[in-house]
Design a protein around this motif. Structure first.
Motif, mmCIF file in Angstrom:
data_model
loop_
_atom_site.group_PDB
_atom_site.id
_atom_site.type_symbol
_atom_site.label_atom_id
_atom_site.label_comp_id
_atom_site.label_asym_id
_atom_site.label_seq_id
_atom_site.Cartn_x
_atom_site.Cartn_y
_atom_site.Cartn_z
ATOM 1 N N UNK A 193 1.631 -3.091 10.460
ATOM 2 C CA UNK A 193 0.927 -3.892 9.456
ATOM 3 C C UNK A 193 1.571 -3.820 8.085
ATOM 4 N N UNK A 194 1.280 -4.803 7.272
ATOM 5 C CA UNK A 194 1.820 -4.853 5.920
ATOM 6 C C UNK A 194 0.752 -5.452 5.017
ATOM 7 N N UNK A 195 0.436 -4.752 3.950
ATOM 8 C CA UNK A 195 -0.587 -5.217 3.011
ATOM 9 C C UNK A 195 -0.012 -5.138 1.604
ATOM 10 N N UNK A 196 -0.092 -6.233 0.902
ATOM 11 C CA UNK A 196 0.433 -6.254 -0.459
ATOM 12 C C UNK A 196 -0.688 -6.377 -1.480
ATOM 13 N N UNK A 197 -0.508 -5.677 -2.580
ATOM 14 C CA UNK A 197 -1.465 -5.756 -3.678
ATOM 15 C C UNK A 197 -0.766 -6.322 -4.907
ATOM 16 N N UNK A 198 -1.473 -7.221 -5.590
ATOM 17 C CA UNK A 198 -0.899 -7.782 -6.813
ATOM 18 C C UNK A 198 -2.020 -8.124 -7.785
ATOM 19 N N UNK A 199 -1.661 -8.311 -9.040
ATOM 20 C CA UNK A 199 -2.659 -8.738 -10.025
ATOM 21 C C UNK A 199 -3.069 -10.177 -9.733
ATOM 22 N N UNK A 200 -4.355 -10.439 -9.764
ATOM 23 C CA UNK A 200 -4.856 -11.806 -9.648
ATOM 24 C C UNK A 200 -4.618 -12.525 -10.972
ATOM 25 N N UNK A 201 -4.848 -13.828 -11.032
ATOM 26 C CA UNK A 201 -4.767 -14.512 -12.333
ATOM 27 C C UNK A 201 -5.635 -13.833 -13.383
ATOM 28 N N UNK A 202 -6.850 -13.450 -13.003
ATOM 29 C CA UNK A 202 -7.691 -12.723 -13.953
ATOM 30 C C UNK A 202 -7.042 -11.398 -14.343
ATOM 31 N N UNK A 203 -6.489 -10.715 -13.371
ATOM 32 C CA UNK A 203 -5.800 -9.459 -13.663
ATOM 33 C C UNK A 203 -4.637 -9.652 -14.627
ATOM 34 N N UNK A 204 -3.959 -10.775 -14.485
ATOM 35 C CA UNK A 204 -2.844 -11.067 -15.396
ATOM 36 C C UNK A 204 -3.316 -11.133 -16.849
ATOM 37 N N UNK A 215 0.830 -1.200 0.000
ATOM 38 C CA UNK A 215 0.000 0.000 0.000
ATOM 39 C C UNK A 215 0.871 1.259 0.000
ATOM 40 N N UNK A 216 1.859 1.281 0.878
ATOM 41 C CA UNK A 216 2.696 2.488 0.987
ATOM 42 C C UNK A 216 3.513 2.721 -0.278
ATOM 43 N N UNK A 217 3.849 1.658 -0.958
ATOM 44 C CA UNK A 217 4.605 1.815 -2.207
ATOM 45 C C UNK A 217 3.722 2.367 -3.312
ATOM 46 N N UNK A 218 2.485 1.881 -3.390
ATOM 47 C CA UNK A 218 1.543 2.414 -4.372
ATOM 48 C C UNK A 218 1.347 3.913 -4.141
ATOM 49 N N UNK A 219 1.173 4.267 -2.873
ATOM 50 C CA UNK A 219 0.991 5.663 -2.522
ATOM 51 C C UNK A 219 2.201 6.476 -2.983
ATOM 52 N N UNK A 226 -7.497 -7.662 -8.761
ATOM 53 C CA UNK A 226 -6.376 -7.424 -7.845
ATOM 54 C C UNK A 226 -6.590 -8.254 -6.590
ATOM 55 N N UNK A 227 -5.484 -8.777 -6.062
ATOM 56 C CA UNK A 227 -5.540 -9.531 -4.808
ATOM 57 C C UNK A 227 -4.881 -8.740 -3.691
ATOM 58 N N UNK A 228 -5.493 -8.829 -2.532
ATOM 59 C CA UNK A 228 -5.020 -8.100 -1.360
ATOM 60 C C UNK A 228 -4.565 -9.111 -0.321
ATOM 61 N N UNK A 229 -3.327 -9.006 0.085
ATOM 62 C CA UNK A 229 -2.774 -9.954 1.044
ATOM 63 C C UNK A 229 -2.336 -9.201 2.297
ATOM 64 N N UNK A 230 -2.912 -9.587 3.434
ATOM 65 C CA UNK A 230 -2.593 -8.924 4.694
ATOM 66 C C UNK A 230 -1.599 -9.772 5.466
ATOM 67 N N UNK A 231 -0.509 -9.169 5.917
ATOM 68 C CA UNK A 231 0.447 -9.835 6.779
ATOM 69 C C UNK A 231 0.228 -9.337 8.201
ATOM 70 N N UNK A 232 -0.107 -10.257 9.079
ATOM 71 C CA UNK A 232 -0.423 -9.849 10.454
ATOM 72 C C UNK A 232 0.867 -9.603 11.217
ATOM 73 N N UNK A 233 1.436 -8.458 10.955
ATOM 74 C CA UNK A 233 2.680 -8.072 11.617
ATOM 75 C C UNK A 233 2.477 -6.709 12.264
ATOM 76 N N UNK A 234 3.460 -6.297 13.005
ATOM 77 C CA UNK A 234 3.452 -4.937 13.513
ATOM 78 C C UNK A 234 4.785 -4.312 13.167
#
Lengths: 115, 115
Positions: free
Chosen positions: A85-96, A47-51, A75-83
């Motif tokens: 927080x970290x959320x990654x966005x990527x193209x889904x297979x359909x997005x590809x 998220x922060x990189x997109x911003x 687009x797929x949204x993946x949440x990493x339960x860390x502190x």
DNA sequence: CGCATAACTTACATTTGTGTAAGTACTTAA
DNA sequence: TTAAGTACTTACACAAATGTAAGTTATGCG
């Protein structure tokens, strides 16, 4: 929030049901979706990189657009339960599968827009 | 009429200058342009014929969209000085180059939209 | 004269999209 | 105990797109 009924909305629904082209344009169009998708074609981003790579977008709009892309399955949204927080966005297979479509649009624009 | 300055407008300008894909989407996107272009791909149509095949569009919007397509060089407008008047719309040579682009968009939408 | 026709215009209202600014939740590290 | 970092939300304002309804222009025909 959108109105539940309006001529505007009804027209949109009828057109998108009857026309694949209109559906595609709705899914990838708008002020920021093309730029967001273009970034994600190159790979996963937080998220922060997109911003950071879209400096003029407001956070509100960035989140709204990402949610729509997610809802449409692009687009797929993946949440990493860390502190923190970290959320990654990527193209889904359909997005590809959009990659060649985006490339065609990009090529046409670069070839034909003024200047 | 559009405002002369706004963050919204500035963002649009910056994006369209830097990204061919955004330029293309601006030129062919919106509620009615895809449908109008799709009709014109099949051949020349009079104003009244366009109105007939797009039954839900208002005259005001139809004219606005045709003017924008003309301004972007995608559509040609031919006036026959007769009574009653006759005006034909057709794809310009530049508009013709859009055909494969529109086809790609249509194919993707038909293949991937729900139902 | 008065009407019909085609292709628009105009004034106005409504709906949708986008931007601004501030605030929230969570946990770790100081 | 407080501050810092990340990824959001919320309330509000403004801009842009779309829709509605009526009016306009020009001319030939009855």
């Amino acid at each position: 929030m959108r109105k539940q009924s309006s001529t505007n909305l009804e027209n949109e629904i009828v057109i998108n049901q009857g026309c694949g082209m209109a559906y595609t344009l709705k899914a990838i169009g708008g002020r920021w979706k093309p730029s967001i998708l273009w970034q994600l074609v190159s790979g996963t981003l937080r998220y922060s990189q997109l911003k950071a790579v879209l400096p003029n977008i407001s956070e509100r709009i960035l989140v709204l657009q990402l949610r729509e892309l997610e809802k449409d399955g692009l687009v797929e949204r993946t949440v990493y339960r860390e502190v923190p927080p970290k959320v990654e966005y990527s193209l889904s297979p359909l997005g590809q599968t959009l990659k060649p479509v985006l490339q065609v649009l990009s090529n046409w624009g670069d070839a034909h827009r003024p200047l």
